[in-house]
Motif scaffolding. Structure first.
Motif, PDB file in Angstrom:
ATOM      1  N   THR A 147      63.206  40.939  41.899  1.00 51.91           N
ATOM      2  CA  THR A 147      62.131  41.862  41.474  1.00 51.91           C
ATOM      3  C   THR A 147      61.493  42.500  42.711  1.00 51.91           C
ATOM      4  OG1 THR A 147      60.296  40.275  41.635  1.00 51.91           O
ATOM      5  CG2 THR A 147      61.560  40.268  39.567  1.00 51.91           C
ATOM      6  N   ALA A 148      60.933  43.713  42.554  1.00 53.71           N
ATOM      7  CA  ALA A 148      60.196  44.341  43.671  1.00 53.71           C
ATOM      8  C   ALA A 148      59.263  45.403  43.114  1.00 53.71           C
ATOM      9  CB  ALA A 148      61.159  44.999  44.659  1.00 53.71           C
ATOM     10  N   ILE A 149      58.020  45.375  43.627  1.00 52.38           N
ATOM     11  CA  ILE A 149      57.085  46.462  43.299  1.00 52.38           C
ATOM     12  C   ILE A 149      56.396  46.899  44.577  1.00 52.38           C
ATOM     13  CG2 ILE A 149      56.675  45.734  40.909  1.00 52.38           C
ATOM     14  CD1 ILE A 149      53.975  44.596  41.797  1.00 52.38           C
ATOM     15  N   PRO A 150      56.287  48.210  44.830  1.00 56.56           N
ATOM     16  CA  PRO A 150      55.586  48.699  46.015  1.00 56.56           C
ATOM     17  C   PRO A 150      54.078  48.571  45.830  1.00 56.56           C
ATOM     18  CG  PRO A 150      56.814  50.488  44.948  1.00 56.56           C
ATOM     19  CD  PRO A 150      56.818  49.333  44.025  1.00 56.56           C
ATOM     20  N   VAL A 151      53.412  48.057  46.848  1.00 61.61           N
ATOM     21  CA  VAL A 151      51.961  47.875  46.763  1.00 61.61           C
ATOM     22  C   VAL A 151      51.301  48.380  48.034  1.00 61.61           C
ATOM     23  CG1 VAL A 151      52.105  45.873  45.224  1.00 61.61           C
ATOM     24  CG2 VAL A 151      52.024  45.519  47.715  1.00 61.61           C
ATOM     25  N   LEU A 152      49.994  48.675  47.901  1.00 58.71           N
ATOM     26  CA  LEU A 152      49.157  49.008  49.049  1.00 58.71           C
ATOM     27  C   LEU A 152      47.886  48.184  48.976  1.00 58.71           C
ATOM     28  CD1 LEU A 152      49.297  52.930  49.204  1.00 58.71           C
ATOM     29  CD2 LEU A 152      50.390  51.321  50.785  1.00 58.71           C
ATOM     30  N   PRO A 153      47.299  47.833  50.113  1.00 59.56           N
ATOM     31  CA  PRO A 153      46.025  47.100  50.100  1.00 59.56           C
ATOM     32  C   PRO A 153      44.891  48.000  49.599  1.00 59.56           C
ATOM     33  CG  PRO A 153      46.639  47.658  52.352  1.00 59.56           C
ATOM     34  CD  PRO A 153      47.793  48.050  51.484  1.00 59.56           C
ATOM     35  N   ILE A 154      43.841  47.340  49.129  1.00 59.44           N
ATOM     36  CA  ILE A 154      42.653  48.064  48.660  1.00 59.44           C
ATOM     37  C   ILE A 154      41.794  48.416  49.873  1.00 59.44           C
ATOM     38  CG2 ILE A 154      40.547  47.893  47.266  1.00 59.44           C
ATOM     39  CD1 ILE A 154      42.838  47.694  45.409  1.00 59.44           C
ATOM     40  N   LYS A 155      41.353  49.674  49.960  1.00 55.81           N
ATOM     41  CA  LYS A 155      40.548  50.083  51.128  1.00 55.81           C
ATOM     42  C   LYS A 155      39.056  50.144  50.809  1.00 55.81           C
ATOM     43  CE  LYS A 155      43.065  53.802  51.811  1.00 55.81           C
ATOM     44  NZ  LYS A 155      43.602  55.053  52.425  1.00 55.81           N
ATOM     45  N   ASP A 156      38.694  50.189  49.542  1.00 55.54           N
ATOM     46  CA  ASP A 156      37.268  50.232  49.176  1.00 55.54           C
ATOM     47  C   ASP A 156      36.744  48.816  48.926  1.00 55.54           C
ATOM     48  OD1 ASP A 156      38.389  52.895  47.208  1.00 55.54           O
ATOM     49  OD2 ASP A 156      37.159  53.142  49.011  1.00 55.54           O
ATOM     50  N   SER A 157      35.464  48.625  48.984  1.00 60.75           N
ATOM     51  CA  SER A 157      34.870  47.368  48.513  1.00 60.75           C
ATOM     52  C   SER A 157      35.031  47.305  46.997  1.00 60.75           C
ATOM     53  CB  SER A 157      33.374  47.312  48.870  1.00 60.75           C
ATOM     54  OG  SER A 157      33.248  47.175  50.267  1.00 60.75           O
ATOM     55  N   LEU A 158      35.125  46.070  46.473  1.00 61.58           N
ATOM     56  CA  LEU A 158      35.316  45.891  45.026  1.00 61.58           C
ATOM     57  C   LEU A 158      34.226  44.992  44.470  1.00 61.58           C
ATOM     58  CD1 LEU A 158      39.171  45.207  44.578  1.00 61.58           C
ATOM     59  CD2 LEU A 158      37.936  47.334  44.132  1.00 61.58           C
ATOM     60  N   ARG A 159      33.824  45.278  43.250  1.00 58.39           N
ATOM     61  CA  ARG A 159      32.904  44.375  42.562  1.00 58.39           C
ATOM     62  C   ARG A 159      33.456  44.098  41.163  1.00 58.39           C
ATOM     63  NH1 ARG A 159      28.389  43.800  45.556  1.00 58.39           N
ATOM     64  NH2 ARG A 159      27.352  42.621  43.912  1.00 58.39           N
ATOM     65  N   TYR A 160      33.152  42.959  40.594  1.00 56.19           N
ATOM     66  CA  TYR A 160      33.609  42.562  39.261  1.00 56.19           C
ATOM     67  C   TYR A 160      32.420  42.503  38.317  1.00 56.19           C
ATOM     68  CZ  TYR A 160      35.055  39.560  35.413  1.00 56.19           C
ATOM     69  OH  TYR A 160      35.302  39.064  34.162  1.00 56.19           O
ATOM     70  N   GLY A 161      32.577  43.019  37.108  1.00 61.69           N
ATOM     71  CA  GLY A 161      31.507  42.874  36.110  1.00 61.69           C
ATOM     72  C   GLY A 161      31.066  44.198  35.538  1.00 61.69           C
ATOM     73  N   THR A 162      29.799  44.301  35.172  1.00 62.72           N
ATOM     74  CA  THR A 162      29.251  45.488  34.519  1.00 62.72           C
ATOM     75  C   THR A 162      28.097  46.031  35.353  1.00 62.72           C
ATOM     76  OG1 THR A 162      27.563  44.265  33.323  1.00 62.72           O
ATOM     77  CG2 THR A 162      29.741  44.433  32.261  1.00 62.72           C
ATOM     78  N   ALA A 163      27.554  47.155  34.922  1.00 64.46           N
ATOM     79  CA  ALA A 163      26.411  47.729  35.642  1.00 64.46           C
ATOM     80  C   ALA A 163      25.233  46.764  35.647  1.00 64.46           C
ATOM     81  CB  ALA A 163      26.020  49.055  34.992  1.00 64.46           C
ATOM     82  N   LYS A 164      25.141  45.977  34.564  1.00 70.07           N
ATOM     83  CA  LYS A 164      24.005  45.050  34.454  1.00 70.07           C
ATOM     84  C   LYS A 164      24.210  43.792  35.298  1.00 70.07           C
ATOM     85  CE  LYS A 164      21.928  46.159  29.973  1.00 70.07           C
ATOM     86  NZ  LYS A 164      21.762  45.709  28.558  1.00 70.07           N
TER      87      LYS A 164
END
Ligand SMILES: Nc1ccn([C@@H]2O[C@H](COP(=O)(O)OP(=O)(O)OP(=O)(O)O)[C@@H](O)[C@H]2O)c(=O)n1
Ligand SMILES: C[C@](O)(CO)[C@H](O)COP(=O)(O)O
Length: 224
Positions: free
Chosen positions: A126-143
Motif C-alpha cells: 500500500t502507499a499514499i502520498p502525504v504532507l505534514p500539517i503546517k498550521d496549528s490545529l485544534r480539536y473540538g467546537t467553537a465553544k
C-alpha cells in the motif's frame, strides 16, 4: 509489474459552483482532466488508463477530445453516486497488477510523487502520498476546543497505490460516509497504510481559489 491508473472524475464539482463539472474547466491551455491524464501517460505510456465520468457528461468529454485532438488511449466508466462507487465501477475493467487511484482534479501531482508511491506500494502493498500539517490545529467546537499535536496528523493526497487483489477485496466492503479515500477502505481489511512523500503543488482543485492557485503554479512552472 503491469499497472492500471484509475483517474476518477465522476463528480459534479458542487463546491466549484460552475455550470460544468470542475474537471472539464480550463487550466492554462486545456481542461484539468487532460493535464492529469497526460501526466500519468507521460510517466508510463504502457499503463492501462481508466477514467470515470458523470454519465451525463460522457458525450461532452468525447466532444472535448475531438476539440483538443486528445488521443491518449483510455477507457471510460460511468461514475457513481460517491467517489467510492465510481472507483468500484472502474475496478471491473482493471487488468493491471498494481493500481494507482488518482483524483482527476489533482493535475499538478509530480512525477516524483507518483514514482515514490509506486516504489512504496511494490514493497509494502500500500502507499499514499502525504504532507505534514503546517498550521496549528485544534480539536473540538467553537465553544470547547483544545490544542492538538499537529505532528501526529498528515494531509493525504493521491495517487493512492495498491496491489490489485487488495484493492478489489477492499471494494467488496460496503460504502459508509466515513470512507473518503481508498486507504480508509483498505485499512478496514487490516492492512497497514504506508506513507510516501507528496508534493505541495498536488492540490485538489475544489474551489475557485484552488483553480487560481493551480493556474499560478502552472504558469510559474512553465516560466522556469
Ligand atoms: N461520485 C464521485 C465524486 C467524486 N469523484 C471524483 O473524486 C475526486 C475528488 O472528489 P471532489 O474533489 O470532492 O470532487 P466533487 O465530488 O466533484 O466535488 P464536490 O464535492 O464539490 O461536488 C474528483 O476528481 C471527483 O471527480 C468521483 O469520481 N465520483
Ligand atoms: C481522495 C482525497 O483526495 C484524499 O485527500 C480526498 O479524500 C477526496 O475527498 P473529497 O471530499 O472526495 O474531495
Amino acid at each position: 509489474m503491469k499497472s492500471t491508473v484509475i483517474i476518477t472524475a465522476g463528480g459534479i464539482g458542487k463546491r466549484m459552483g460552475e455550470e460544468i463539472p470542475k474537471q472539464f474547466l480550463l487550466l492554462h491551455d486545456q481542461p484539468i482532466i487532460m493535464h492529469t491524464i497526460k501526466k500519468f501517460y507521460n510517466y508510463n505510456p504502457d499503463s492501462q488508463i481508466i477514467i470515470t465520468l458523470p454519465k451525463a457528461f460522457i458525450p461532452y468529454w468525447e466532444e472535448l477530445c475531438d476539440e483538443y485532438d486528445f488521443c491518449i488511449e483510455h477507457l471510460v466508466v460511468e461514475g457513481g453516486k460517491e467517489r467510492y462507487h465510481s472507483i468500484k465501477k472502474a475496478l471491473a475493467l482493471v487488468n493491471g497488477a498494481l493500481i494507482f487511484v488518482h483524483d482527476a482534479v489533482r493535475p499538478l501531482v509530480s512525477i516524483e510523487t507518483i514514482e515514490s508511491a509506486k516504489k512504496c506500494a511494490i514493497h509494502n502493498l500500500t502507499a499514499i502520498p502525504v504532507l505534514p500539517i503546517k498550521d496549528s490545529l485544534r480539536y473540538g467546537t467553537a465553544k470547547e476546543n483544545k490544542h492538538i499535536d499537529r505532528d501526529a496528523y498528515w494531509k493525504v493526497q493521491t495517487p493512492q497505490v495498491f496491489h490489485a487483489d487488495i484493492l478489489r477485496k477492499a471494494y467488496d466492503l460496503p460504502y459508509t460516509p466515513k470512507i473518503t479515500d481508498d486507504a480508509s477502505l483498505v485499512e478496514e481489511l487490516g492492512y497497514q497504510i504506508h506513507f510516501s512523500p507528496g508534493n505541495e503543488e498536488n492540490i485538489k482543485i475544489t474551489t475557485p481559489t484552488d483553480l487560481q492557485i493551480a493556474n499560478a503554479l502552472l504558469k510559474k512552472k512553465n516560466d522556469l
